[in-house]
Design an enzyme around this catalytic site. Sequence first.
Site, PDB file in Angstrom:
ATOM      1  N   ARG A 166       0.837  -1.214   0.000  1.00 12.89           N
ATOM      2  CA  ARG A 166       0.000   0.000   0.000  1.00 12.89           C
ATOM      3  C   ARG A 166       0.870   1.262   0.000  1.00 12.89           C
ATOM      4  O   ARG A 166       0.576   2.227  -0.709  1.00 12.89           O
ATOM      5  CB  ARG A 166      -0.938  -0.027   1.220  1.00 12.89           C
ATOM      6  CG  ARG A 166      -1.856   1.185   1.320  1.00 12.89           C
ATOM      7  CD  ARG A 166      -2.940   1.006   2.398  1.00 12.89           C
ATOM      8  NE  ARG A 166      -3.677   2.233   2.632  1.00 12.89           N
ATOM      9  CZ  ARG A 166      -3.696   2.899   3.796  1.00 12.89           C
ATOM     10  NH1 ARG A 166      -3.027   2.428   4.850  1.00 12.89           N
ATOM     11  NH2 ARG A 166      -4.372   4.013   3.911  1.00 12.89           N
ATOM     12  N   HIS A 201       0.615   4.030  -2.910  1.00 12.81           N
ATOM     13  CA  HIS A 201       0.234   5.418  -2.598  1.00 12.81           C
ATOM     14  C   HIS A 201       1.366   6.392  -2.905  1.00 12.81           C
ATOM     15  O   HIS A 201       1.118   7.557  -3.221  1.00 12.81           O
ATOM     16  CB  HIS A 201      -0.205   5.542  -1.133  1.00 12.81           C
ATOM     17  CG  HIS A 201      -1.578   5.010  -0.886  1.00 12.81           C
ATOM     18  ND1 HIS A 201      -2.364   5.392   0.173  1.00 12.81           N
ATOM     19  CD2 HIS A 201      -2.318   4.115  -1.578  1.00 12.81           C
ATOM     20  CE1 HIS A 201      -3.527   4.750   0.124  1.00 12.81           C
ATOM     21  NE2 HIS A 201      -3.518   3.962  -0.929  1.00 12.81           N
ATOM     22  N   HIS A 225      -5.790  -6.241  -3.654  1.00 12.09           N
ATOM     23  CA  HIS A 225      -6.612  -6.423  -2.451  1.00 12.09           C
ATOM     24  C   HIS A 225      -6.752  -7.894  -2.055  1.00 12.09           C
ATOM     25  O   HIS A 225      -7.436  -8.195  -1.081  1.00 12.09           O
ATOM     26  CB  HIS A 225      -7.981  -5.747  -2.616  1.00 12.09           C
ATOM     27  CG  HIS A 225      -7.926  -4.253  -2.415  1.00 12.09           C
ATOM     28  ND1 HIS A 225      -8.986  -3.417  -2.661  1.00 12.09           N
ATOM     29  CD2 HIS A 225      -6.910  -3.444  -1.979  1.00 12.09           C
ATOM     30  CE1 HIS A 225      -8.633  -2.162  -2.393  1.00 12.09           C
ATOM     31  NE2 HIS A 225      -7.375  -2.151  -1.986  1.00 12.09           N
ATOM     32  N   TRP A 241     -10.041  -8.874   2.643  1.00 16.10           N
ATOM     33  CA  TRP A 241     -10.817  -9.215   1.449  1.00 16.10           C
ATOM     34  C   TRP A 241     -10.853 -10.733   1.227  1.00 16.10           C
ATOM     35  O   TRP A 241     -11.760 -11.246   0.600  1.00 16.10           O
ATOM     36  CB  TRP A 241     -10.196  -8.549   0.224  1.00 16.10           C
ATOM     37  CG  TRP A 241     -10.357  -7.061   0.151  1.00 16.10           C
ATOM     38  CD1 TRP A 241     -11.368  -6.392  -0.491  1.00 16.10           C
ATOM     39  CD2 TRP A 241      -9.504  -6.056   0.701  1.00 16.10           C
ATOM     40  NE1 TRP A 241     -11.180  -5.036  -0.362  1.00 16.10           N
ATOM     41  CE2 TRP A 241     -10.048  -4.797   0.368  1.00 16.10           C
ATOM     42  CE3 TRP A 241      -8.323  -6.070   1.472  1.00 16.10           C
ATOM     43  CZ2 TRP A 241      -9.467  -3.580   0.752  1.00 16.10           C
ATOM     44  CZ3 TRP A 241      -7.748  -4.858   1.850  1.00 16.10           C
ATOM     45  CH2 TRP A 241      -8.316  -3.649   1.497  1.00 16.10           C
TER      46      TRP A 241
HETATM   47 FE1  DDH Z   1      -6.225  -0.446  -1.554  1.00 12.39          FE
HETATM   48  N1  DDH Z   1      -7.127  -0.001   0.215  1.00 12.39           N
HETATM   49  N2  DDH Z   1      -7.579   0.691  -2.531  1.00 12.39           N
HETATM   50  N3  DDH Z   1      -5.241  -0.804  -3.298  1.00 12.39           N
HETATM   51  N4  DDH Z   1      -4.850  -1.505  -0.529  1.00 12.39           N
HETATM   52  C1  DDH Z   1      -6.767  -0.447   1.462  1.00 12.39           C
HETATM   53  C2  DDH Z   1      -5.779  -1.361   1.732  1.00 12.39           C
HETATM   54  C3  DDH Z   1      -4.908  -1.873   0.791  1.00 12.39           C
HETATM   55  C4  DDH Z   1      -8.621   1.382  -1.970  1.00 12.39           C
HETATM   56  C5  DDH Z   1      -8.871   1.545  -0.614  1.00 12.39           C
HETATM   57  C6  DDH Z   1      -8.191   0.868   0.381  1.00 12.39           C
HETATM   58  C7  DDH Z   1      -5.610  -0.353  -4.531  1.00 12.39           C
HETATM   59  C8  DDH Z   1      -6.820   0.293  -4.828  1.00 12.39           C
HETATM   60  C9  DDH Z   1      -7.692   0.792  -3.892  1.00 12.39           C
HETATM   61  C10 DDH Z   1      -3.802  -2.200  -1.110  1.00 12.39           C
HETATM   62  C11 DDH Z   1      -3.346  -2.087  -2.409  1.00 12.39           C
HETATM   63  C12 DDH Z   1      -4.021  -1.423  -3.428  1.00 12.39           C
HETATM   64  C13 DDH Z   1      -7.623   0.143   2.445  1.00 12.39           C
HETATM   65  C14 DDH Z   1      -7.537  -0.118   3.949  1.00 12.39           C
HETATM   66  C15 DDH Z   1      -8.511   0.946   1.781  1.00 12.39           C
HETATM   67  C16 DDH Z   1      -9.635   1.768   2.387  1.00 12.39           C
HETATM   68  C17 DDH Z   1      -6.443   0.728   4.609  1.00 12.39           C
HETATM   69  C18 DDH Z   1      -6.389   0.468   6.090  1.00 12.39           C
HETATM   70  O1  DDH Z   1      -7.412   0.686   6.760  1.00 12.39           O
HETATM   71  O2  DDH Z   1      -5.315   0.058   6.587  1.00 12.39           O
HETATM   72  C19 DDH Z   1      -9.442   1.942  -3.007  1.00 12.39           C
HETATM   73  C20 DDH Z   1     -10.669   2.786  -2.764  1.00 12.39           C
HETATM   74  C21 DDH Z   1      -8.886   1.563  -4.201  1.00 12.39           C
HETATM   75  C22 DDH Z   1      -9.405   1.851  -5.559  1.00 12.39           C
HETATM   76  O3  DDH Z   1      -8.747   1.477  -6.573  1.00 12.39           O
HETATM   77  C23 DDH Z   1     -10.545   2.417  -5.792  1.00 12.39           C
HETATM   78  C24 DDH Z   1      -4.576  -0.621  -5.494  1.00 12.39           C
HETATM   79  C25 DDH Z   1      -4.652  -0.209  -6.965  1.00 12.39           C
HETATM   80  C26 DDH Z   1      -3.569  -1.278  -4.812  1.00 12.39           C
HETATM   81  C27 DDH Z   1      -2.252  -1.757  -5.321  1.00 12.39           C
HETATM   82  O4  DDH Z   1      -1.389  -2.125  -4.577  1.00 12.39           O
HETATM   83  C28 DDH Z   1      -1.934  -1.745  -6.754  1.00 12.39           C
HETATM   84  C29 DDH Z   1      -3.213  -3.086  -0.117  1.00 12.39           C
HETATM   85  C30 DDH Z   1      -2.072  -4.067  -0.361  1.00 12.39           C
HETATM   86  C31 DDH Z   1      -3.911  -2.877   1.078  1.00 12.39           C
HETATM   87  C32 DDH Z   1      -3.710  -3.593   2.426  1.00 12.39           C
HETATM   88  C33 DDH Z   1      -2.917  -2.738   3.386  1.00 12.39           C
HETATM   89  C34 DDH Z   1      -2.728  -3.363   4.763  1.00 12.39           C
HETATM   90  O5  DDH Z   1      -2.230  -2.625   5.648  1.00 12.39           O
HETATM   91  O6  DDH Z   1      -3.036  -4.545   4.974  1.00 12.39           O
END
Ligand code: DDH
Length: 285
Positions: free
Chosen positions: A39, A43, A177, A193
């Site tokens: 993540r 980001h 996810h 998930w």
């Molecule tokens: Fe995500 N993500 N994500 N995400 N994401 C969260 C956690 C993780 C959205 C929202 C959230 C991608 C796209 C989207 C990962 C990778 C990727 C969380 C929770 C939210 C909310 C955070 C928390 O509470 O700790 C949304 C909205 C989108 C969207 O596309 C609309 C993408 C593209 C990726 C990627 O890596 C390419 C990962 C891994 C996590 C898990 C993190 C953790 O600490 O466990």
Amino acid sequence: AAHAWRLLPLSGGVDYKAVAGDISSIIKEDPNKGPTLVRLSWHSSGTYDKMSKDGGSGGGTIRFKEELAHGGNAGLGETAVPWMEDVKTKYGDSLSYADLYTLAGVVAIKELGGPTVPWSSGRVDALDPSAVTPDGRLPGADSGPPGADPSDAAHLRTIFNRMGFNDQEIVALSGAHALGRCHTTASGYDGPWTPTPTMFNNLYFSLLDSVKWTQRDWKGPFQYEDEGKSLMMLPTDLVLIQDDDFKKYVSMYAKDQATFFADFSKAFNKLEELGTTGLKSTTWA
Ligand code: DDH
């Protein structure tokens, strides 16, 4: 001996395999850190705007408190960013934060059973927060940009087309996810998930496609749950099966993990190179 120089690390004196090894050790000690590092890397890259050509992974700006304060980054300032500090200290100025954060993403994906995503080094850190882009460039799970219908596929397309991604790439990237979970202490959402949040696989797609997702009755933000109440989906996850152009890729990746791995690898590599110049392809695994 004449060719001893070939044994030296090639890029700026940093041995990126050693850096990757140090990141792997952190994940081996606590596999739950892996998804949070993915993540962080996403980001750090997902702020890119192809029109203004600002944002992206290039400056390592996510380390600045100004960027960590953005809504989408909730939690990262207390977790993944500090987890990387010892590695940064060990390698010093020769290793940029921008390279470290993006390398952490590909190391975590591989460590958790995913593909070996190509990675290039050479990002140069921005020295001050003036390169931080405005808040609102990362996708919101429930609220789109002003004027957009939040539950609409338009929000996803607006955000990801701005970075330069098409429908197929949006769906492939969303497969990340499979990893990790939502934390009430970070985003406010709750739960994983998939039942295997420390394994990179195509389960996110099979579950999206096959489970009956219903609204969770709780005090937190609107989210979905499965019948067993152990898994979750965000409103934006469900969009991927509500829109036919997205759904065809969900069904494809649910059936074919090899194609998912190949497409994810290409898209994640592209994501991590948004907003960069002069990178060098680097062997890290
Ligand atoms: Fe995500 N993500 N994500 N995400 N994401 C969260 C956690 C993780 C959205 C929202 C959230 C991608 C796209 C989207 C990962 C990778 C990727 C969380 C929770 C939210 C909310 C955070 C928390 O509470 O700790 C949304 C909205 C989108 C969207 O596309 C609309 C993408 C593209 C990726 C990627 O890596 C390419 C990962 C891994 C996590 C898990 C993190 C953790 O600490 O466990």
